[in-house]
Scaffold this motif. Structure first.
Motif, PDB file in Angstrom:
ATOM      1  N   LEU A  48       0.814  -1.215   0.000  1.00  0.00           N
ATOM      2  CA  LEU A  48       0.000   0.000   0.000  1.00  0.00           C
ATOM      3  C   LEU A  48       0.844   1.260   0.000  1.00  0.00           C
ATOM      4  N   LEU A  49       2.141   1.121   0.217  1.00  0.00           N
ATOM      5  CA  LEU A  49       3.039   2.272   0.251  1.00  0.00           C
ATOM      6  C   LEU A  49       3.913   2.300  -0.994  1.00  0.00           C
ATOM      7  N   SER A  50       4.277   3.493  -1.421  1.00  0.00           N
ATOM      8  CA  SER A  50       5.182   3.660  -2.564  1.00  0.00           C
ATOM      9  C   SER A  50       6.518   4.191  -2.055  1.00  0.00           C
ATOM     10  N   PHE A  51       7.495   3.323  -2.000  1.00  0.00           N
ATOM     11  CA  PHE A  51       8.809   3.665  -1.467  1.00  0.00           C
ATOM     12  C   PHE A  51       9.697   4.255  -2.554  1.00  0.00           C
ATOM     13  N   GLU A  52      10.391   5.337  -2.230  1.00  0.00           N
ATOM     14  CA  GLU A  52      11.444   5.830  -3.116  1.00  0.00           C
ATOM     15  C   GLU A  52      12.697   4.988  -2.917  1.00  0.00           C
ATOM     16  N   THR A  53      12.959   4.651  -1.658  1.00  0.00           N
ATOM     17  CA  THR A  53      14.097   3.814  -1.297  1.00  0.00           C
ATOM     18  C   THR A  53      13.554   2.629  -0.502  1.00  0.00           C
ATOM     19  N   PHE A 103       9.239   8.551   5.003  1.00  0.00           N
ATOM     20  CA  PHE A 103       8.248   9.362   4.300  1.00  0.00           C
ATOM     21  C   PHE A 103       6.812   9.147   4.787  1.00  0.00           C
ATOM     22  N   VAL A 104       6.560   8.117   5.570  1.00  0.00           N
ATOM     23  CA  VAL A 104       5.169   7.712   5.820  1.00  0.00           C
ATOM     24  C   VAL A 104       4.346   8.751   6.572  1.00  0.00           C
ATOM     25  N   GLU A 105       4.973   9.522   7.425  1.00  0.00           N
ATOM     26  CA  GLU A 105       4.220  10.520   8.187  1.00  0.00           C
ATOM     27  C   GLU A 105       3.892  11.755   7.354  1.00  0.00           C
ATOM     28  N   ASP A 106       4.548  11.912   6.204  1.00  0.00           N
ATOM     29  CA  ASP A 106       4.255  13.043   5.323  1.00  0.00           C
ATOM     30  C   ASP A 106       2.834  12.989   4.788  1.00  0.00           C
ATOM     31  N   ASN A 107       2.294  11.794   4.679  1.00  0.00           N
ATOM     32  CA  ASN A 107       0.934  11.613   4.182  1.00  0.00           C
ATOM     33  C   ASN A 107       0.192  10.661   5.113  1.00  0.00           C
ATOM     34  N   GLY A 140      -4.450   3.805  14.123  1.00  0.00           N
ATOM     35  CA  GLY A 140      -3.179   4.510  14.066  1.00  0.00           C
ATOM     36  C   GLY A 140      -2.049   3.672  13.476  1.00  0.00           C
ATOM     37  N   GLU A 141      -2.365   2.472  12.988  1.00  0.00           N
ATOM     38  CA  GLU A 141      -1.345   1.581  12.443  1.00  0.00           C
ATOM     39  C   GLU A 141      -1.007   1.941  10.995  1.00  0.00           C
ATOM     40  N   LEU A 142       0.256   1.763  10.672  1.00  0.00           N
ATOM     41  CA  LEU A 142       0.726   1.950   9.311  1.00  0.00           C
ATOM     42  C   LEU A 142       0.193   0.799   8.464  1.00  0.00           C
ATOM     43  N   MET A 143      -0.482   1.113   7.385  1.00  0.00           N
ATOM     44  CA  MET A 143      -1.079   0.077   6.532  1.00  0.00           C
ATOM     45  C   MET A 143      -0.062  -0.341   5.473  1.00  0.00           C
ATOM     46  N   LEU A 144       0.516  -1.535   5.672  1.00  0.00           N
ATOM     47  CA  LEU A 144       1.557  -2.012   4.758  1.00  0.00           C
ATOM     48  C   LEU A 144       0.991  -2.681   3.514  1.00  0.00           C
ATOM     49  N   GLY A 145      -0.038  -3.510   3.667  1.00  0.00           N
ATOM     50  CA  GLY A 145      -0.598  -4.151   2.485  1.00  0.00           C
ATOM     51  C   GLY A 145      -1.067  -5.563   2.726  1.00  0.00           C
ATOM     52  N   ASP A 146      -1.198  -6.298   1.622  1.00  0.00           N
ATOM     53  CA  ASP A 146      -1.793  -7.630   1.632  1.00  0.00           C
ATOM     54  C   ASP A 146      -0.812  -8.667   1.117  1.00  0.00           C
ATOM     55  N   ILE A 147      -0.879  -9.853   1.722  1.00  0.00           N
ATOM     56  CA  ILE A 147      -0.105 -11.014   1.308  1.00  0.00           C
ATOM     57  C   ILE A 147      -1.102 -12.125   1.023  1.00  0.00           C
ATOM     58  N   ILE A 148      -0.952 -12.769  -0.130  1.00  0.00           N
ATOM     59  CA  ILE A 148      -1.832 -13.880  -0.491  1.00  0.00           C
ATOM     60  C   ILE A 148      -0.957 -15.099  -0.744  1.00  0.00           C
ATOM     61  N   ILE A 149      -1.169 -16.137   0.047  1.00  0.00           N
ATOM     62  CA  ILE A 149      -0.371 -17.359  -0.012  1.00  0.00           C
ATOM     63  C   ILE A 149      -1.215 -18.483  -0.616  1.00  0.00           C
ATOM     64  N   SER A 176       7.277 -11.755   0.747  1.00  0.00           N
ATOM     65  CA  SER A 176       6.196 -10.764   0.647  1.00  0.00           C
ATOM     66  C   SER A 176       6.427  -9.561   1.540  1.00  0.00           C
ATOM     67  N   MET A 177       6.944  -9.789   2.730  1.00  0.00           N
ATOM     68  CA  MET A 177       7.195  -8.664   3.631  1.00  0.00           C
ATOM     69  C   MET A 177       8.239  -7.719   3.045  1.00  0.00           C
ATOM     70  N   LEU A 178       9.204  -8.251   2.336  1.00  0.00           N
ATOM     71  CA  LEU A 178      10.171  -7.375   1.669  1.00  0.00           C
ATOM     72  C   LEU A 178       9.482  -6.566   0.573  1.00  0.00           C
ATOM     73  N   HIS A 179       8.569  -7.197  -0.164  1.00  0.00           N
ATOM     74  CA  HIS A 179       7.795  -6.440  -1.155  1.00  0.00           C
ATOM     75  C   HIS A 179       6.988  -5.328  -0.475  1.00  0.00           C
ATOM     76  N   LEU A 180       6.343  -5.643   0.651  1.00  0.00           N
ATOM     77  CA  LEU A 180       5.546  -4.633   1.351  1.00  0.00           C
ATOM     78  C   LEU A 180       6.418  -3.515   1.913  1.00  0.00           C
ATOM     79  N   SER A 181       7.723  -3.771   2.011  1.00  0.00           N
ATOM     80  CA  SER A 181       8.674  -2.771   2.508  1.00  0.00           C
ATOM     81  C   SER A 181       9.431  -2.090   1.379  1.00  0.00           C
ATOM     82  N   GLY A 182       8.980  -2.286   0.146  1.00  0.00           N
ATOM     83  CA  GLY A 182       9.536  -1.552  -0.980  1.00  0.00           C
ATOM     84  C   GLY A 182      10.577  -2.277  -1.810  1.00  0.00           C
ATOM     85  N   TYR A 183      10.946  -3.484  -1.442  1.00  0.00           N
ATOM     86  CA  TYR A 183      11.942  -4.231  -2.206  1.00  0.00           C
ATOM     87  C   TYR A 183      11.278  -4.928  -3.386  1.00  0.00           C
ATOM     88  N   ASP A 184      12.069  -5.169  -4.432  1.00  0.00           N
ATOM     89  CA  ASP A 184      11.550  -5.859  -5.604  1.00  0.00           C
ATOM     90  C   ASP A 184      12.675  -6.667  -6.236  1.00  0.00           C
TER      91      ASP A 184
END
Length: 169
Positions: A70-75, A81-85, A95-104, A131-139
């Protein structure tokens, strides 16, 4: 908070949820995420993931895991950057940061564990770490990214003992 949904009924061993929680926690520590996070995990089968893959990626085939950040990482791994928006990035109620979805895909967990000669336990851990690395911006679009992501996956799995020399079903 991790929300689980089970579309495979009794085919889903309870320990897979425990493994997922363990690896999610280790992954968040690994990427040094300082926020309480919200992550959704769906356990499905070949048909379920095929339908999702077709709808969202226009690929009419099953796969082992899908990650929807759910987040778009520059790095990758840089959460500064998450608190900017905060309106878009945080759940207004918790109040939790919404990282995204994992489908196994549980069918692929069984198949790939056998194919790669390790346990289903390790396969679940591997797919969650991936998947957690993907949710943290890695590809892994190019070879350099793939090698970096593989190294990071191994480091997360090693942190928690999900290694091939520490196998237990």
């Amino acid at each position: 908070m991790v929300y689980f949904e089970n579309e495979v009924g009794e085919r889903l061993p309870e320990r897979y949820i425990e493994i997922a929680l363990d690896v999610i926690e280790a992954s968040l520590l690994y990427v040094k995420c300082e926020y309480e996070c919200e992550i959704n995990v769906l356990f499905t089968d070949n048909e379920g993931i095929k339908a999702i893959n077709k709808e969202y990626r226009a690929i009419d085939a099953p796969t082992d895991v899908l990650s929807f950040p759910l987040l778009s990482f520059e790095t990758p791994g840089d959460f500064s950057f998450v608190e900017d928006n905060s309106i878009d990035n945080f759940n207004h109620d918790t109040g939790e940061l919404m990282l995204g979805d994992i489908i196994i895909n549980i069918d692929r967990v069984f198949e790939q564990a056998k194919q790669y000669g390790h346990t289903r336990r390790r396969e679940v851990a591997f797919l969650i770490a991936h998947s957690m690395l993907h949710l943290s911006g890695y590809d892994h679009i190019d070879d350099e990214e793939r090698k970096d992501m593989e190294k990071r996956q191994d480091e997360i799995l090693n942190m928690k003992g999900y290694t091939r020399d520490n196998e237990e079903e």
